[in-house]
Motif scaffolding. Structure first.
Motif, PDB file in Angstrom:
ATOM      1  N   SER A 184      -2.314   2.190  -2.148  1.00 25.37           N
ATOM      2  CA  SER A 184      -1.334   1.105  -2.206  1.00 25.37           C
ATOM      3  C   SER A 184      -0.841   0.768  -0.804  1.00 25.37           C
ATOM      4  O   SER A 184      -0.707   1.647   0.055  1.00 25.37           O
ATOM      5  CB  SER A 184      -0.144   1.518  -3.081  1.00 25.37           C
ATOM      6  N   ILE A 185      -0.560  -0.497  -0.592  1.00 29.08           N
ATOM      7  CA  ILE A 185      -0.080  -0.984   0.706  1.00 29.08           C
ATOM      8  C   ILE A 185       1.363  -1.421   0.528  1.00 29.08           C
ATOM      9  O   ILE A 185       1.647  -2.418  -0.153  1.00 29.08           O
ATOM     10  CB  ILE A 185      -0.940  -2.147   1.212  1.00 29.08           C
ATOM     11  N   ALA A 186       2.280  -0.670   1.118  1.00 28.98           N
ATOM     12  CA  ALA A 186       3.702  -0.961   0.980  1.00 28.98           C
ATOM     13  C   ALA A 186       4.027  -2.336   1.571  1.00 28.98           C
ATOM     14  O   ALA A 186       3.377  -2.793   2.519  1.00 28.98           O
ATOM     15  CB  ALA A 186       4.529   0.116   1.659  1.00 28.98           C
ATOM     16  N   PHE A 187       5.038  -2.993   1.012  1.00 26.29           N
ATOM     17  CA  PHE A 187       5.467  -4.323   1.463  1.00 26.29           C
ATOM     18  C   PHE A 187       6.806  -4.148   2.166  1.00 26.29           C
ATOM     19  O   PHE A 187       7.864  -4.271   1.555  1.00 26.29           O
ATOM     20  CB  PHE A 187       5.598  -5.250   0.259  1.00 26.29           C
ATOM     21  N   LEU A 188       6.753  -3.846   3.468  1.00 27.77           N
ATOM     22  CA  LEU A 188       7.966  -3.561   4.232  1.00 27.77           C
ATOM     23  C   LEU A 188       8.508  -4.811   4.901  1.00 27.77           C
ATOM     24  O   LEU A 188       7.757  -5.713   5.291  1.00 27.77           O
ATOM     25  CB  LEU A 188       7.676  -2.497   5.298  1.00 27.77           C
ATOM     26  N   GLY A 189       9.825  -4.835   5.081  1.00 25.08           N
ATOM     27  CA  GLY A 189      10.465  -5.985   5.694  1.00 25.08           C
ATOM     28  C   GLY A 189      10.162  -6.136   7.170  1.00 25.08           C
ATOM     29  O   GLY A 189      10.271  -7.235   7.724  1.00 25.08           O
ATOM     30  N   TYR A 241      -1.786  10.726 -10.922  1.00 20.76           N
ATOM     31  CA  TYR A 241      -0.786  10.999  -9.898  1.00 20.76           C
ATOM     32  C   TYR A 241      -0.847   9.970  -8.776  1.00 20.76           C
ATOM     33  O   TYR A 241      -1.884   9.347  -8.530  1.00 20.76           O
ATOM     34  CB  TYR A 241      -0.979  12.426  -9.343  1.00 20.76           C
ATOM     35  N   HIS A 242       0.291   9.815  -8.114  1.00 19.24           N
ATOM     36  CA  HIS A 242       0.403   8.905  -6.975  1.00 19.24           C
ATOM     37  C   HIS A 242       1.084   9.663  -5.849  1.00 19.24           C
ATOM     38  O   HIS A 242       2.248  10.074  -5.969  1.00 19.24           O
ATOM     39  CB  HIS A 242       1.234   7.666  -7.349  1.00 19.24           C
ATOM     40  N   LEU A 243       0.361   9.876  -4.758  1.00 21.11           N
ATOM     41  CA  LEU A 243       0.868  10.643  -3.628  1.00 21.11           C
ATOM     42  C   LEU A 243       1.683   9.762  -2.694  1.00 21.11           C
ATOM     43  O   LEU A 243       1.201   8.728  -2.223  1.00 21.11           O
ATOM     44  CB  LEU A 243      -0.302  11.266  -2.865  1.00 21.11           C
ATOM     45  N   TYR A 244       2.912  10.193  -2.423  1.00 24.14           N
ATOM     46  CA  TYR A 244       3.731   9.584  -1.374  1.00 24.14           C
ATOM     47  C   TYR A 244       3.630  10.497  -0.157  1.00 24.14           C
ATOM     48  O   TYR A 244       4.320  11.509  -0.067  1.00 24.14           O
ATOM     49  CB  TYR A 244       5.186   9.458  -1.835  1.00 24.14           C
ATOM     50  N   ALA A 257      -3.819   8.448  -6.606  1.00 24.00           N
ATOM     51  CA  ALA A 257      -3.742   7.348  -5.652  1.00 24.00           C
ATOM     52  C   ALA A 257      -2.807   7.773  -4.532  1.00 24.00           C
ATOM     53  O   ALA A 257      -2.148   8.817  -4.609  1.00 24.00           O
ATOM     54  CB  ALA A 257      -3.216   6.096  -6.354  1.00 24.00           C
ATOM     55  N   LEU A 258      -2.727   6.977  -3.479  1.00 25.56           N
ATOM     56  CA  LEU A 258      -1.759   7.263  -2.419  1.00 25.56           C
ATOM     57  C   LEU A 258      -1.247   5.964  -1.839  1.00 25.56           C
ATOM     58  O   LEU A 258      -1.643   4.881  -2.284  1.00 25.56           O
ATOM     59  CB  LEU A 258      -2.368   8.183  -1.358  1.00 25.56           C
ATOM     60  N   GLU A 259      -0.367   6.070  -0.857  1.00 26.33           N
ATOM     61  CA  GLU A 259       0.321   4.882  -0.333  1.00 26.33           C
ATOM     62  C   GLU A 259       0.349   4.914   1.184  1.00 26.33           C
ATOM     63  O   GLU A 259       0.437   5.982   1.794  1.00 26.33           O
ATOM     64  CB  GLU A 259       1.740   4.839  -0.898  1.00 26.33           C
ATOM     65  N   PHE A 295     -12.447   2.811   0.101  1.00 29.93           N
ATOM     66  CA  PHE A 295     -11.384   3.047  -0.867  1.00 29.93           C
ATOM     67  C   PHE A 295     -10.962   1.721  -1.508  1.00 29.93           C
ATOM     68  O   PHE A 295     -11.454   0.656  -1.144  1.00 29.93           O
ATOM     69  CB  PHE A 295     -10.201   3.740  -0.185  1.00 29.93           C
ATOM     70  N   GLU A 296     -10.066   1.801  -2.477  1.00 32.09           N
ATOM     71  CA  GLU A 296      -9.649   0.617  -3.227  1.00 32.09           C
ATOM     72  C   GLU A 296      -8.266   0.148  -2.770  1.00 32.09           C
ATOM     73  O   GLU A 296      -7.262   0.826  -3.012  1.00 32.09           O
ATOM     74  CB  GLU A 296      -9.608   0.936  -4.727  1.00 32.09           C
ATOM     75  N   PRO A 297      -8.171  -0.991  -2.069  1.00 26.37           N
ATOM     76  CA  PRO A 297      -6.852  -1.482  -1.648  1.00 26.37           C
ATOM     77  C   PRO A 297      -6.043  -1.974  -2.832  1.00 26.37           C
ATOM     78  O   PRO A 297      -6.555  -2.676  -3.704  1.00 26.37           O
ATOM     79  CB  PRO A 297      -7.191  -2.629  -0.695  1.00 26.37           C
ATOM     80  N   VAL A 298      -4.774  -1.581  -2.874  1.00 24.41           N
ATOM     81  CA  VAL A 298      -3.870  -2.002  -3.944  1.00 24.41           C
ATOM     82  C   VAL A 298      -2.616  -2.599  -3.294  1.00 24.41           C
ATOM     83  O   VAL A 298      -1.652  -1.872  -2.999  1.00 24.41           O
ATOM     84  CB  VAL A 298      -3.486  -0.832  -4.873  1.00 24.41           C
ATOM     85  N   PRO A 299      -2.603  -3.892  -3.021  1.00 22.57           N
ATOM     86  CA  PRO A 299      -1.435  -4.493  -2.378  1.00 22.57           C
ATOM     87  C   PRO A 299      -0.203  -4.444  -3.291  1.00 22.57           C
ATOM     88  O   PRO A 299      -0.286  -4.754  -4.486  1.00 22.57           O
ATOM     89  CB  PRO A 299      -1.874  -5.939  -2.130  1.00 22.57           C
ATOM     90  N   ILE A 300       0.910  -4.041  -2.722  1.00 20.24           N
ATOM     91  CA  ILE A 300       2.197  -4.119  -3.405  1.00 20.24           C
ATOM     92  C   ILE A 300       2.838  -5.445  -2.998  1.00 20.24           C
ATOM     93  O   ILE A 300       2.967  -5.732  -1.804  1.00 20.24           O
ATOM     94  CB  ILE A 300       3.101  -2.940  -3.029  1.00 20.24           C
TER      95      ILE A 300
END
Length: 289
Positions: free
Chosen positions: A45-50, A266-269, A20-22, A69-74
């Motif tokens: 994954s979709i980061a939840f930034l301030g 694995y999860h790619l940053y 996966a990736l972010e 692709f598959e959206p994965v909300p954080i």
């Protein structure tokens, strides 16, 4: 027996692609640029930034879905302002992009903006039932956390896994990125010894400048000793050097190869960019056999 409040099996997404990736809402344009090199169906994954708002998060999920692709909300518990704020965001994400999985985290703020002190509090609410969420991602810290003791991390992780399985949900663990492959292997060993057979995605930092990697490490509380940095290939004296996770990957591969450590992905940053990070993963994953 499955909990009566659990969603039907058709809504539960299981392991999926090998990595996966972010991405952030502001960087979503990189997905469209890199679309040709990202494997179809990849969880993103979709980061939840301030410094982003809900509309950016929802738009990012829609772009990811429309790109194949598959959206994965954080969902950052401490950033949610109210129960209504929670429901409006998650409801809109489901309406616009139909994600089959969510990742619940505490988030960075020292004080909660609303009623959820941490991800445990959010999980204890009716969020899973109300939104028929069937697959839940949680995070783990193989190299430790600067504000939480090791045993507290383990207790919390076990509570979340048990809670979610008892609720009839499927669970996946994503680890924070780091530089110490040996610590990740030891953590995996203990995870399985604790009886947790949940699939795991190990965080891997993509190729990036040393300075950027170290800034993110500080931001996310990743401990970076001189010894570990040198083993990874980081030159602390030259922040402009660009480095990939080759040494980390080789050591990690050796540590898990031939071992009965369950489902490991694995999860790619992608700190150095989506395209370069994905191309790196595409080249190196065959080495895992």
């Amino acid at each position: 027996m499955q909990n009566e409040n659990a969603p039907s099996e058709r809504n539960i997404s299981h392991e999926g692609p090998f990595f996966a990736l972010e991405i952030t809402g502001k960087e979503i344009g990189q997905i469209e640029v890199a679309k040709s090199v990202i494997p179809p169906g990849t969880p993103i994954s979709i980061a939840f930034l301030g410094n982003e708002d809900h509309s950016q998060r929802i738009n990012a999920a829609l772009v990811i879905r429309e790109s194949g692709f598959e959206p994965v909300p954080i969902i950052s518990s401490r950033r949610l302002r109210s129960e209504n704020d929670r429901d409006l965001l998650i409801g809109a994400l489901i309406d616009e992009a139909a994600p089959t999985r969510f990742i619940f985290v505490g988030g960075d703020p020292a004080s909660p903006a609303g009623p959820y002190e941490d991800s445990l509090a959010l999980l204890r609410s009716d969020v899973l039932r109300r939104h028929s969420i069937g697959h839940v991602g949680i995070v783990a810290y193989p190299e430790g956390h600067p504000k939480i003791g090791t045993e507290k991390l383990w207790d919390t992780l076990k509570w979340k896994v048990d809670f979610l399985l008892d609720a009839g949900r499927s669970v996946e663990i994503t680890t924070q990125f780091g530089f110490d492959a040996d610590a990740v292997v030891r953590w995996l060993e203990r995870l399985r010894q604790e009886g947790i057979d949940t699939p795991v995605r190990i965080g891997v930092p993509g190729p990036a400048h040393v300075g950027k990697l170290l800034r993110y490490a500080k931001q996310f509380g990743v401990v970076t000793s001189v010894t570990i940095a040198r083993r990874y290939g980081l030159s602390l004296a030259n922040s402009f050097n660009r480095v990939g996770p080759e040494r980390y990957w080789k050591r990690l591969s050796a540590g898990i190869s031939g071992r009965n450590l369950g489902s490991v992905m694995y999860h790619l940053y992608p700190f150095g960019g989506i395209s370069e990070g994905v191309e790196w993963m595409n080249r190196h994953l065959p080495e895992q056999g």
